[in-house]
Design a protein around this motif. Structure first.
Motif: not given
Lengths: 214, 214
Positions: A63-68, A83-84, A90-92, A114-116
Motif C-alpha cells: 500500500a505504501v508503494r501505491r501511495v508513493v 480516486g488515485v 485501500d487497494g484494488p 460513486c465509482r463501482l
C-alpha cells in the motif's frame, strides 16, 4: 548527505532505509563513488512520509508503494487525484457482487458520483458485518452515511488549510495520508462518543455500587 | 458432534479449529474417549464469531482472546460492559501523555464520561496524524467529533434491534463485534462521501477531456 546522516535526520534505522531503497519506495541517491551515494532533503521528507504510513496508519509495504507511486505521478484534476489517492490507500476493489439493496441505499442518498470499485469496498464491509451477525439496518446505514458526509465535508474543506495542498502532489499527499491517518482518530472518537451516549441512556454508575456491598 | 462435523458446520478448517482449542479461544468439547470429544451448537456459534473477528474485523488472536473473555465474563451494568467490550477490541491504552489541548477539546464537547484510557487512544491517533504532517485542526476535530456522536447514537439505538442484546453477553457481543465490524463500513462510507463532496466542489469530469485531445 550520506546514508548515516539520512538515517539520523529521518529517525529511520540505516538497515530500514536500505530495505526501502531495495523495495523502490525511496529513489536511489546520486552515486558519488562505487560505494557511496549522496541523498537530498527530499529523501528525508519521503522517509518521514513512509514512516507515517507504516507506523501511523499501519499500511503494508504494498500500500505504501501505491501511495508513493501516486505521489510521483499525480493526475491532472483535483477530483481524479481523489480516486488515485483512495485506491492507493485501500487497494484494488474486492471481488464481491454489489447488491441491489446497496445500490438503492446509495442512490437514495443522492451519491451519484460513486465509482463501482468504491461500492465494492462498502459491500465487502457490509457483508462482513452480516456474517458476524450484526448486520447494519437501513436506519443505521442512513445515520452512518450522513455522519460520514459531515466528515467528508470537513476533509474537503481541509484542502484550504495549507497552500501546499493546491499542487497535485500536495493534494494526493493530503488525501492519501490525511485520510488514512485520521481513520484511527474517527474510530477513537466513535468509542468516546459511545461512552457519552451510553452514559446518557444507561447511566454511568456501575450497578455494583456501594449500596450492594455486604 | 465430532470435530469433523464442527469443522463442516462452522466452515473453519479442522486444523484451525484445533489451533483455536489449543489457544483457549474455543472451550474443549466433552471427552467421550481417549481420542474423541463431543462438541455442541455453542461451539459452532463461537467459531463463527471468531471467524468474523479474525476475517471480518482483522483482529489479532490476542484481541479475539479479550473479546471472548469479555463474553464469558460479562459485567453487570450496561454501561460497564461498554468499557469491557471497547477494551477487548482496542487493547490496553497506549502509553502517551494526553495533552491539555485534547482534554480541553473533549471538555468543550461536554463529553464528561470519557475514561482516561479511551483518551489515550484518541491522543495516540492525533499524535500520529501530526507526525504525518496532516494534523487535525480544531475545526476538523469538532466536525469529526460531532459526526461520531451521530454514529454513536445510531450504535446505541441499535441495542433495541435484537432482544438478545438485552442480556449482558448479547450486549458485549453487539458492542465488541458490532463496533469492530462496522468500523470498515464507516471507513468505506467516508471514501464514498469524499467522492460526492469532491465532485460538488471540484467537478467530476477529468481535466483530460475530449477538448484536450490533439
Amino acid at each position: 548527505m550520506q546514508l548515516s546522516e539520512l538515517s539520523d535526520r529521518s529517525g529511520v534505522a540505516a538497515a530500514t532505509v536500505k530495505y526501502y531503497l531495495r523495495e523502490g519506495l525511496l529513489p536511489p541517491g546520486d552515486r558519488v563513488s562505487a560505494t557511496r551515494a549522496e541523498y537530498s532533503p527530499a529523501h528525508v521528507e519521503r522517509l518521514q512520509l513512509i514512516r507515517a504510513l507504516v507506523e501511523g496508519a499501519g499500511l503494508r509495504i504494498e500500500a505504501v508503494r501505491r501511495v508513493v507511486g501516486a505521489l510521483d505521478r499525480p493526475p491532472e484534476s483535483r477530483h481524479d487525484l481523489l480516486g488515485v489517492a483512495q485506491e492507493a490507500i485501500d487497494g484494488p476493489a474486492p471481488e464481491v457482487v454489489v447488491t441491489e439493496a446497496t445500490l438503492r441505499a446509495v442512490a437514495e442518498l443522492g451519491w451519484d458520483e460513486c465509482r463501482l470499485d468504491r461500492l465494492a469496498h462498502l459491500q465487502s464491509a457490509l457483508d462482513q458485518a452480516d456474517r458476524a451477525g450484526v448486520g447494519v439496518t437501513p436506519e443505521r446505514f442512513r445515520a452512518y452515511a450522513e455522519a460520514m458526509l459531515d466528515v467528508a465535508r470537513a476533509d474537503v474543506a481541509g484542502f484550504d488549510d495549507d497552500p501546499e495542498r493546491a499542487t497535485p502532489a500536495g493534494a494526493v499527499r493530503y488525501v492519501a495520508v490525511g485520510t488514512v491517518v485520521t481513520d484511527p482518530v474517527l474510530v477513537a472518537l466513535r468509542r468516546l462518543a459511545q461512552e457519552t451516549v451510553s452514559a446518557e441512556r444507561f447511566g454511568a454508575v456501575s450497578s455494583i455500587g456501594p449500596s450492594e456491598r455486604p
